[in-house]
Design a protein around this motif. Structure first.
Motif, PDB file in Angstrom:
ATOM      1  N   VAL A  86       0.840  -1.209   0.000  1.00 39.38           N
ATOM      2  CA  VAL A  86       0.000   0.000   0.000  1.00 39.38           C
ATOM      3  C   VAL A  86       0.872   1.256   0.000  1.00 39.38           C
ATOM      4  N   LEU A  87       1.710   1.408   1.011  1.00 42.95           N
ATOM      5  CA  LEU A  87       2.440   2.668   1.142  1.00 42.95           C
ATOM      6  C   LEU A  87       3.559   2.795   0.106  1.00 42.95           C
ATOM      7  N   ARG A  88       4.471   1.853   0.054  1.00 47.16           N
ATOM      8  CA  ARG A  88       5.592   1.963  -0.877  1.00 47.16           C
ATOM      9  C   ARG A  88       5.140   1.889  -2.325  1.00 47.16           C
ATOM     10  N   SER A  89       4.289   0.933  -2.619  1.00 45.15           N
ATOM     11  CA  SER A  89       3.806   0.833  -4.010  1.00 45.15           C
ATOM     12  C   SER A  89       3.012   2.065  -4.398  1.00 45.15           C
ATOM     13  N   GLY A  90       2.246   2.614  -3.463  1.00 48.23           N
ATOM     14  CA  GLY A  90       1.481   3.818  -3.768  1.00 48.23           C
ATOM     15  C   GLY A  90       2.372   5.011  -4.037  1.00 48.23           C
ATOM     16  N   CYS A  91       3.428   5.177  -3.236  1.00 49.88           N
ATOM     17  CA  CYS A  91       4.337   6.302  -3.461  1.00 49.88           C
ATOM     18  C   CYS A  91       5.084   6.166  -4.793  1.00 49.88           C
ATOM     19  N   VAL A  92       5.522   4.953  -5.120  1.00 55.90           N
ATOM     20  CA  VAL A  92       6.193   4.740  -6.409  1.00 55.90           C
ATOM     21  C   VAL A  92       5.241   5.011  -7.553  1.00 55.90           C
ATOM     22  N   TRP A  93       3.988   4.610  -7.389  1.00 59.33           N
ATOM     23  CA  TRP A  93       2.981   4.852  -8.444  1.00 59.33           C
ATOM     24  C   TRP A  93       2.720   6.342  -8.624  1.00 59.33           C
ATOM     25  N   LEU A  94       2.715   7.104  -7.544  1.00 56.58           N
ATOM     26  CA  LEU A  94       2.501   8.550  -7.639  1.00 56.58           C
ATOM     27  C   LEU A  94       3.705   9.261  -8.250  1.00 56.58           C
ATOM     28  N   MET A  95       4.880   8.717  -8.114  1.00 55.69           N
ATOM     29  CA  MET A  95       6.072   9.333  -8.703  1.00 55.69           C
ATOM     30  C   MET A  95       6.119   9.146 -10.213  1.00 55.69           C
ATOM     31  N   GLY A  96       5.328   8.279 -10.763  1.00 58.82           N
ATOM     32  CA  GLY A  96       5.291   8.056 -12.200  1.00 58.82           C
ATOM     33  C   GLY A  96       4.184   8.864 -12.845  1.00 58.82           C
ATOM     34  N   VAL A  97       3.273   8.114 -13.538  1.00 62.20           N
ATOM     35  CA  VAL A  97       2.133   8.742 -14.226  1.00 62.20           C
ATOM     36  C   VAL A  97       0.870   8.125 -13.644  1.00 62.20           C
ATOM     37  N   PRO A  98       0.390   8.597 -12.528  1.00 60.63           N
ATOM     38  CA  PRO A  98      -0.775   7.981 -11.888  1.00 60.63           C
ATOM     39  C   PRO A  98      -2.048   8.271 -12.679  1.00 60.63           C
ATOM     40  N   ALA A  99      -2.726   7.191 -13.093  1.00 58.52           N
ATOM     41  CA  ALA A  99      -4.002   7.281 -13.809  1.00 58.52           C
ATOM     42  C   ALA A  99      -3.899   8.133 -15.060  1.00 58.52           C
ATOM     43  N   GLY A 100      -2.710   8.221 -15.667  1.00 54.94           N
ATOM     44  CA  GLY A 100      -2.535   8.961 -16.907  1.00 54.94           C
ATOM     45  C   GLY A 100      -2.305  10.447 -16.729  1.00 54.94           C
ATOM     46  N   PHE A 101      -2.221  10.945 -15.485  1.00 56.60           N
ATOM     47  CA  PHE A 101      -1.991  12.371 -15.261  1.00 56.60           C
ATOM     48  C   PHE A 101      -0.494  12.672 -15.392  1.00 56.60           C
ATOM     49  N   LYS A 102      -0.203  13.743 -16.109  1.00 54.14           N
ATOM     50  CA  LYS A 102       1.168  14.207 -16.259  1.00 54.14           C
ATOM     51  C   LYS A 102       1.478  15.165 -15.128  1.00 54.14           C
ATOM     52  N   LEU A 103       2.300  14.736 -14.192  1.00 60.84           N
ATOM     53  CA  LEU A 103       2.624  15.541 -13.032  1.00 60.84           C
ATOM     54  C   LEU A 103       3.987  16.192 -13.220  1.00 60.84           C
ATOM     55  N   ASN A 104       4.306  17.107 -12.339  1.00 63.61           N
ATOM     56  CA  ASN A 104       5.621  17.727 -12.316  1.00 63.61           C
ATOM     57  C   ASN A 104       6.616  16.715 -11.765  1.00 63.61           C
ATOM     58  N   THR A 105       7.596  16.337 -12.573  1.00 58.60           N
ATOM     59  CA  THR A 105       8.496  15.243 -12.221  1.00 58.60           C
ATOM     60  C   THR A 105       9.333  15.582 -10.995  1.00 58.60           C
ATOM     61  N   GLU A 106       9.879  16.794 -10.959  1.00 56.03           N
ATOM     62  CA  GLU A 106      10.751  17.157  -9.849  1.00 56.03           C
ATOM     63  C   GLU A 106       9.986  17.177  -8.519  1.00 56.03           C
ATOM     64  N   LEU A 107       8.814  17.813  -8.513  1.00 54.05           N
ATOM     65  CA  LEU A 107       8.031  17.882  -7.267  1.00 54.05           C
ATOM     66  C   LEU A 107       7.517  16.499  -6.871  1.00 54.05           C
ATOM     67  N   ALA A 108       7.115  15.684  -7.856  1.00 61.43           N
ATOM     68  CA  ALA A 108       6.630  14.335  -7.542  1.00 61.43           C
ATOM     69  C   ALA A 108       7.752  13.486  -6.958  1.00 61.43           C
ATOM     70  N   GLU A 109       8.960  13.595  -7.521  1.00 60.29           N
ATOM     71  CA  GLU A 109      10.072  12.820  -6.974  1.00 60.29           C
ATOM     72  C   GLU A 109      10.448  13.296  -5.575  1.00 60.29           C
ATOM     73  N   LEU A 110      10.383  14.623  -5.351  1.00 60.18           N
ATOM     74  CA  LEU A 110      10.713  15.147  -4.017  1.00 60.18           C
ATOM     75  C   LEU A 110       9.728  14.627  -2.967  1.00 60.18           C
ATOM     76  N   LEU A 111       8.455  14.753  -3.252  1.00 62.69           N
ATOM     77  CA  LEU A 111       7.443  14.288  -2.296  1.00 62.69           C
ATOM     78  C   LEU A 111       7.497  12.771  -2.139  1.00 62.69           C
ATOM     79  N   GLY A 112       7.774  12.061  -3.246  1.00 64.62           N
ATOM     80  CA  GLY A 112       7.844  10.605  -3.166  1.00 64.62           C
ATOM     81  C   GLY A 112       9.023  10.133  -2.338  1.00 64.62           C
ATOM     82  N   MET A 113      10.177  10.765  -2.499  1.00 61.05           N
ATOM     83  CA  MET A 113      11.337  10.355  -1.730  1.00 61.05           C
ATOM     84  C   MET A 113      11.160  10.670  -0.236  1.00 61.05           C
ATOM     85  N   ILE A 114      10.561  11.809   0.058  1.00 58.22           N
ATOM     86  CA  ILE A 114      10.295  12.128   1.471  1.00 58.22           C
ATOM     87  C   ILE A 114       9.367  11.079   2.084  1.00 58.22           C
ATOM     88  N   SER A 115       8.354  10.695   1.344  1.00 61.39           N
ATOM     89  CA  SER A 115       7.402   9.701   1.847  1.00 61.39           C
ATOM     90  C   SER A 115       8.060   8.345   2.023  1.00 61.39           C
TER      91      SER A 115
END
Length: 734
Positions: A419-448
């Motif tokens: 749940v937690l680790r897989s969810g954070c890795v999934w959010l760092m990519g392209v969750p549900a087809g949404f194009k996110l900001n890569t730098e901010l997504a990686e920062l929040l994902g690594m903190i999590s």
């Protein structure tokens, strides 16, 4: 008088009444109304038993006055407990014929007077003279004591003159009736009713048979304590509102109160008349009662000593905790456990006080006695049920400790990895087809991921103490009840998911700041400014530089908002799930605490103790013809004005007979008010606050704040507490 209602006790010594034909003295209350009268018969004792039991009328009058003083003040203001009149088992035939003849002569005399006054209208002055006064005196004497059946003997006449006040007297003929389909042994027949020494003619007589309310069995109620019905969706017409504002035609409150006090009212008389029992039976009963009292006395001493030891232990434990330097921090971290332990200790300490009841109404009014008993036994029944459920839970935890440990490790491993680790890795990519900001997504994902890894390592180190934690939960349930380990389990869940709560708080802080920034910049483009003093939007002229800076800030903040929103939604879902689980457990604890187990047990075993309105059931007549004794025809001859001789036949008709029953409360009506008292007005504000916090990134409530101790913390002397427990055991036994 238009109507007369006779409230007759159904279980009043029926075998003796069938075998004895002497007169009986009736005790009870008389409620005169406009156009009607209610006669509540509480007891009736034979004249011979009263003569044997009371040496003088002063003793009898003192007993009646003491019984009346024991009644509630409301009943004393409505009517006084006194001697109502006399009752004979079976009126002889010549007495019945005499009653009919006297009534017929009275009617015939009135008819002759009417005819004579119609023919001699000119002599009205003479009629208003001495002759008129003689007729009035004769009519008054005839109305006072008309029949031989109402002539009292020396004892009853003395009782009427010395004990009964106001000249009220009722004469009944109580005979066995065989014309009813139900088993009705005795039906009172009203022969004469005297109010203020005047004979009152009754047009309609209604006999209501009721079971005498006895403490622990039944009582009567009009249903005032039932839950109020829901308001109708439509507005009531004015005529319905005016109709509801009118006072009731018949006020049953004092009558119901008299019925509930009838058993206590007849106890002194019954005790006085029961003193002449056999000596052997009395001696045996005395010895047995002495042994029972000795056993109860020893049990009370042992129980009071045990409770005093528990009291000393609780006071010492609290005193030791108060000297611990980190006491306040532990109280905040384990707040649910502390609240439940504090509540349980207050219940144990306050238990002897809850059993103290010195009110006189509890021994007189059966309805009040039943309510007081339910309230008095609610506390200890709640403690017993909680301890019983805690013992079951603790035993289950101790017997299945290995299975619970393996399930706990598997659940923690699944929640951390799947749940937690897989969810954070999934959010760092392209969750549900949404194009996110890569730098901010990686920062929040690594903190999590780092926070999850650190917390997983800590729980792996503390995993060796899991068996000790389960043992602590088990023993706390066995010793303190079911609610204490459940509340401790809530605190453990919150500690185990503290990293999720911290991540949700951190990301909600970023999300809320972005929302506030976008909102402020949108007001800048519209030329509006928020006025915090007046709590409104005012117009404002911004400069060109402000508009340029706002445009430069608006674009990156708006583009970074989806990335922060995705992380915020993910952790908000996890945090809301944990909060909902803890709230469900908190609701279960509150339900266990507020459930009236004593009332629930009594509702299952004796539903008669929960009436919700009166019910009058008519006693139907049987198709079998009655005997001559049941309907005695009396005939006599009379001559009409035309000289024709005609025969009138009078038959003593059976009055309208009904049985007084009650509707009973349902299970929801019994336990519903207790739940409404705890949960009313809590669900809607909590949902509003939760939705507002999630949408705006504000603080989310984590508890309903349901649990609060209704009992104070007791701190008295040991000897005083022991005496209090000793008195509580006596009150609980009573």
């Amino acid at each position: 008088m238009e109507r007369c209602r006779i409230w007759w006790p159904r279980q009043q010594r029926q075998p003796e009444l069938e075998s004895v034909s002497a007169r009986y003295v009736m005790f009870g209350w008389l409620f005169p109304h406009a156009g009607s009268v209610d006669i509540v018969v509480a007891a009736f004792v034979s004249q011979g038993e009263i003569l044997r039991s009371f040496p003088s009328l002063d003793t009898l009058q003192a007993t009646i006055l003491s019984s009346d003083k024991r009644m509630p003040i409301t009943l004393q203001e409505s009517a006084a407990f006194t001697i109502l009149g006399d009752c004979v088992m079976h009126l002889p035939r010549y007495f019945e014929a005499c009653c009919v003849k006297e009534k017929y002569q009275l009617l015939q005399t009135q008819a002759v007077k009417t005819k004579h006054s119609a023919k001699n209208q000119d002599s009205s002055v003479v009629s208003n003279g001495s002759l008129g006064s003689e007729d009035q005196e004769q009519s008054r004497n005839n109305r006072k004591w008309e029949c031989y059946c109402s002539v009292l003997d020396g004892f009853l006449d003395t009782c009427k003159k010395s004990v009964v006040k106001g000249g009220n007297w009722v004469h009944f003929c109580c005979r066995p009736e065989k014309c009813f389909k139900r088993n009705v042994n005795q039906i009172p027949m009203l022969q004469h009713l005297y109010l203020d020494d005047q004979n009152v003619e009754i047009n309609h007589c209604h006999v209501i048979l009721y079971d005498v309310p006895i403490a622990g069995r039944n009582h009567f109620s009009q249903g005032d304590d039932a839950p109020h019905s829901l308001k109708p969706p439509f507005k009531k017409p004015n005529w319905i509102c005016d109709l509801q504002k009118r006072p009731p035609v018949l006020d049953l409150d004092p009558i119901v109160l008299a019925l509930n006090c009838s058993n206590a009212a007849r106890v002194p008389v019954a005790w006085k008349t029961a003193n002449n029992s056999s000596a052997a039976h009395f001696l045996l009963a005395t010895v047995f009662e002495a042994l029972v009292q000795l056993l109860q006395h020893l049990t009370g001493i042992v129980l009071a000593s045990v409770l005093t030891i528990v009291y000393i232990f609780i006071q010492l434990f609290r005193k030791c905790l108060s000297h611990v330097s980190k006491y306040s921090m532990l109280q905040k971290v384990f707040r649910h456990s502390w609240k439940n332990m504090h509540l349980r200790c207050c219940q144990i300490l306050y238990w002897p006080v809850s059993l103290q009841d010195t009110s006189l109404s509890s021994s007189v009014n059966v309805e009040y006695a039943h309510k007081a008993a339910i309230k008095k036994h609610a506390l200890w029944s709640n403690i017993i049920m909680d301890l019983l459920m805690g013992f079951i839970l603790g035993t289950a935890l101790l017997l299945n400790m290995e299975t619970i440990c393996s399930w706990t490790f598997s659940l923690l491993h699944y929640m951390t990895d799947a749940v937690l680790r897989s969810g954070c890795v999934w959010l760092m990519g392209v969750p549900a087809g949404f194009k996110l900001n890569t730098e901010l997504a990686e920062l929040l994902g690594m903190i999590s991921l780092n926070a999850i890894q650190i917390y997983s390592t800590l729980w792996f180190i503390l995993g060796g103490f899991l068996r000790h934690i389960i043992q602590g939960l088990a023993f706390s349930g066995i010793l303190l009840g079911f609610t204490v380990p459940v509340s401790f389990f809530i605190d453990i869940i919150q500690l185990a998911t503290l990293h999720v709560t911290l991540l949700q708080w951190l990301i909600s802080l970023i999300y809320s700041r972005q929302i506030q920034t976008v909102t402020s910049l949108w007001r800048l483009f519209r030329g509006r400014k928020w006025n915090p003093l007046r709590q409104r939007l005012d117009s404002y002229d911004y400069t060109v530089e402000q508009h340029v800076v706002g445009s430069l800030l608006f674009t990156p903040v708006l583009l970074l908002l989806p990335t922060a929103s995705i992380f915020y939604i993910f952790f908000s879902i996890l945090s809301s799930t944990i909060i909902c689980l803890c709230i469900v457990l908190e609701i279960a604890i509150s339900i266990i605490h507020c459930t009236p187990y004593a009332a629930l047990f009594l509702w299952v075993t004796r539903r008669q103790r929960f009436p919700a309105g009166l019910l009058f059931l008519p006693v139907l007549f049987s198709s079998v013809s009655t005997d001559d004794d049941d309907a005695l025809p009396v005939e006599y001859c009379s001559t009409s004005a035309s000289g024709e001789k005609k025969t009138d036949i009078h038959v003593h008709s059976v009055p309208l007979v009904s049985e007084l029953n009650c509707n009973y409360n349902t299970l929801g009506q019994v336990i519903g008010p207790h739940y409404q008292k705890v949960f009313k007005g809590i669900a809607l504000p909590f949902c509003k606050q939760l939705a507002h916090g999630i949408l705006r990134g504000a603080r989310i409530p984590t508890t309903l704040h349901l649990l609060s101790s209704p009992y104070p913390w007791m701190h008295i002397g040991i000897r005083e507490y022991w005496m209090l427990c000793r008195g509580a055991t006596k009150q609980g036994r009573n």
